[in-house]
Design a protein around this motif. Structure first.
Motif, PDB file in Angstrom:
ATOM      1  N   UNK A 158       0.828  -1.207   0.000  1.00  0.00           N
ATOM      2  CA  UNK A 158       0.000   0.000   0.000  1.00  0.00           C
ATOM      3  C   UNK A 158       0.863   1.258   0.000  1.00  0.00           C
ATOM      4  N   UNK A 159       2.180   1.102   0.243  1.00  0.00           N
ATOM      5  CA  UNK A 159       3.061   2.271   0.250  1.00  0.00           C
ATOM      6  C   UNK A 159       4.203   2.176  -0.766  1.00  0.00           C
ATOM      7  N   UNK A 160       4.211   1.119  -1.575  1.00  0.00           N
ATOM      8  CA  UNK A 160       5.262   0.956  -2.576  1.00  0.00           C
ATOM      9  C   UNK A 160       6.524   0.292  -2.051  1.00  0.00           C
ATOM     10  N   UNK A 161       6.571   0.028  -0.744  1.00  0.00           N
ATOM     11  CA  UNK A 161       7.778  -0.577  -0.169  1.00  0.00           C
ATOM     12  C   UNK A 161       7.466  -1.888   0.564  1.00  0.00           C
ATOM     13  N   UNK A 162       6.698  -1.782   1.623  1.00  0.00           N
ATOM     14  CA  UNK A 162       6.434  -2.945   2.472  1.00  0.00           C
ATOM     15  C   UNK A 162       5.191  -3.701   2.028  1.00  0.00           C
ATOM     16  N   UNK A 163       5.203  -5.017   2.207  1.00  0.00           N
ATOM     17  CA  UNK A 163       4.033  -5.839   1.900  1.00  0.00           C
ATOM     18  C   UNK A 163       3.012  -5.630   3.012  1.00  0.00           C
ATOM     19  N   UNK A 164       1.832  -5.169   2.624  1.00  0.00           N
ATOM     20  CA  UNK A 164       0.773  -4.900   3.601  1.00  0.00           C
ATOM     21  C   UNK A 164      -0.443  -5.802   3.398  1.00  0.00           C
ATOM     22  N   UNK A 165      -0.561  -6.367   2.186  1.00  0.00           N
ATOM     23  CA  UNK A 165      -1.712  -7.205   1.849  1.00  0.00           C
ATOM     24  C   UNK A 165      -1.254  -8.382   0.997  1.00  0.00           C
ATOM     25  N   UNK A 166      -2.076  -9.393   0.957  1.00  0.00           N
ATOM     26  CA  UNK A 166      -1.846 -10.556   0.096  1.00  0.00           C
ATOM     27  C   UNK A 166      -3.107 -10.816  -0.713  1.00  0.00           C
ATOM     28  N   UNK A 167      -2.923 -11.129  -1.975  1.00  0.00           N
ATOM     29  CA  UNK A 167      -4.033 -11.618  -2.781  1.00  0.00           C
ATOM     30  C   UNK A 167      -3.836 -13.123  -2.901  1.00  0.00           C
ATOM     31  N   UNK A 168      -4.811 -13.870  -2.432  1.00  0.00           N
ATOM     32  CA  UNK A 168      -4.737 -15.327  -2.452  1.00  0.00           C
ATOM     33  C   UNK A 168      -5.778 -15.822  -3.441  1.00  0.00           C
ATOM     34  N   UNK A 169      -5.310 -16.342  -4.571  1.00  0.00           N
ATOM     35  CA  UNK A 169      -6.212 -16.868  -5.599  1.00  0.00           C
ATOM     36  C   UNK A 169      -6.157 -18.382  -5.550  1.00  0.00           C
ATOM     37  N   UNK A 170      -7.301 -19.024  -5.578  1.00  0.00           N
ATOM     38  CA  UNK A 170      -7.324 -20.488  -5.477  1.00  0.00           C
ATOM     39  C   UNK A 170      -8.109 -21.109  -6.619  1.00  0.00           C
ATOM     40  N   UNK A 171      -7.794 -22.341  -6.892  1.00  0.00           N
ATOM     41  CA  UNK A 171      -8.561 -23.193  -7.797  1.00  0.00           C
ATOM     42  C   UNK A 171      -8.986 -24.396  -6.979  1.00  0.00           C
ATOM     43  N   UNK A 172     -10.209 -24.368  -6.440  1.00  0.00           N
ATOM     44  CA  UNK A 172     -10.661 -25.449  -5.552  1.00  0.00           C
ATOM     45  C   UNK A 172     -11.205 -26.654  -6.317  1.00  0.00           C
ATOM     46  N   UNK A 173     -11.493 -27.704  -5.551  1.00  0.00           N
ATOM     47  CA  UNK A 173     -12.186 -28.892  -6.049  1.00  0.00           C
ATOM     48  C   UNK A 173     -11.469 -29.546  -7.228  1.00  0.00           C
ATOM     49  N   UNK A 174     -10.181 -29.770  -7.081  1.00  0.00           N
ATOM     50  CA  UNK A 174      -9.376 -30.305  -8.183  1.00  0.00           C
ATOM     51  C   UNK A 174      -9.055 -31.788  -8.042  1.00  0.00           C
ATOM     52  N   UNK A 175      -9.730 -32.470  -7.178  1.00  0.00           N
ATOM     53  CA  UNK A 175      -9.384 -33.859  -6.900  1.00  0.00           C
ATOM     54  C   UNK A 175      -9.387 -34.736  -8.147  1.00  0.00           C
ATOM     55  N   UNK A 176     -10.291 -34.476  -9.098  1.00  0.00           N
ATOM     56  CA  UNK A 176     -10.364 -35.304 -10.303  1.00  0.00           C
ATOM     57  C   UNK A 176      -9.476 -34.784 -11.424  1.00  0.00           C
ATOM     58  N   UNK A 177      -8.820 -33.624 -11.207  1.00  0.00           N
ATOM     59  CA  UNK A 177      -8.015 -32.988 -12.258  1.00  0.00           C
ATOM     60  C   UNK A 177      -6.528 -33.158 -12.017  1.00  0.00           C
ATOM     61  N   UNK A 178      -6.088 -32.994 -10.773  1.00  0.00           N
ATOM     62  CA  UNK A 178      -4.661 -33.103 -10.452  1.00  0.00           C
ATOM     63  C   UNK A 178      -4.448 -34.269  -9.488  1.00  0.00           C
TER      64      UNK A 178
END
Length: 179
Positions: free
Chosen positions: A154-174
């Motif tokens: 949020x300030x260009x230097x320190x990590x203040x947030x995380x974006x966590x993207x998921x692909x759920x329900x993959x038991x039959x795919x991977x």
């Protein structure tokens, strides 16, 4: 190439395992939206840590991952105090709770909480995106999902947030290591 699979923890009725890859070690087909998200953010930031404002809801909608993403405030020092500002509405965990506004310590499944604390803290400290495959076995039920964690500033230097993207329900795919 994936790193060695590692059992993170075991408890009564459950086991959890994570396989880590490099941030660009994507699986074609499964991780296509992650690749497009990473490309979109790189174009906006020119190699710098993406800003929280760079996360455009329209991008997430177009990639069909809005409902499977979390925005996490990781400004506190202790990972258990990280707070979910947005928790994907298409993500189901064993207790089915809404986690928006709640802290990571509120996740009642200790296996998931400990992995998230470790992985989120790693991304914050190292300022690097990570890609992983999480495999959970709980009372005979298996859960497999892919997770892409992106550090945000949020300030260009320190990590203040995380974006966590998921692909759920993959038991039959991977493949699952529990097979």
């Amino acid at each position: 190439m994936w790193g060695a699979a590692k059992i993170e923890n075991s408890e009564s009725g459950g086991r959890a395992l994570t396989r880590f890859g490099r941030a660009d070690d994507f699986m074609v087909g499964v991780d296509n939206s992650f690749v497009k998200l990473a490309s979109a953010l790189k174009q906006r930031t020119r190699g710098e840590t993406p800003a929280v404002d760079d996360i455009d809801t329209n991008i997430l909608i177009n990639l069909d991952i809005l409902g499977t993403t979390h925005l996490v405030d990781c400004s506190p020092d202790a990972p258990s105090d990280y707070r979910f500002l947005q928790y994907g509405n298409r993500i189901a965990i064993h207790d089915g709770r809404e986690y928006s506004g709640r802290r990571l310590r509120d996740a009642e499944w200790s296996l998931v909480r400990k992995m998230a604390e470790r992985d989120y803290s790693f991304v914050k400290t190292n300022k690097v995106a990570t890609l992983s495959q999480v495999e959970l076995l709980w009372h005979g039920r298996e859960f497999v999902y892919r997770r892409f964690i992106i550090p945000l500033s949020s300030d260009g230097r320190e990590v203040s947030h995380l974006l966590v993207a998921t692909r759920p329900n993959l038991l039959k795919v991977v493949p699952s290591a529990f097979d």
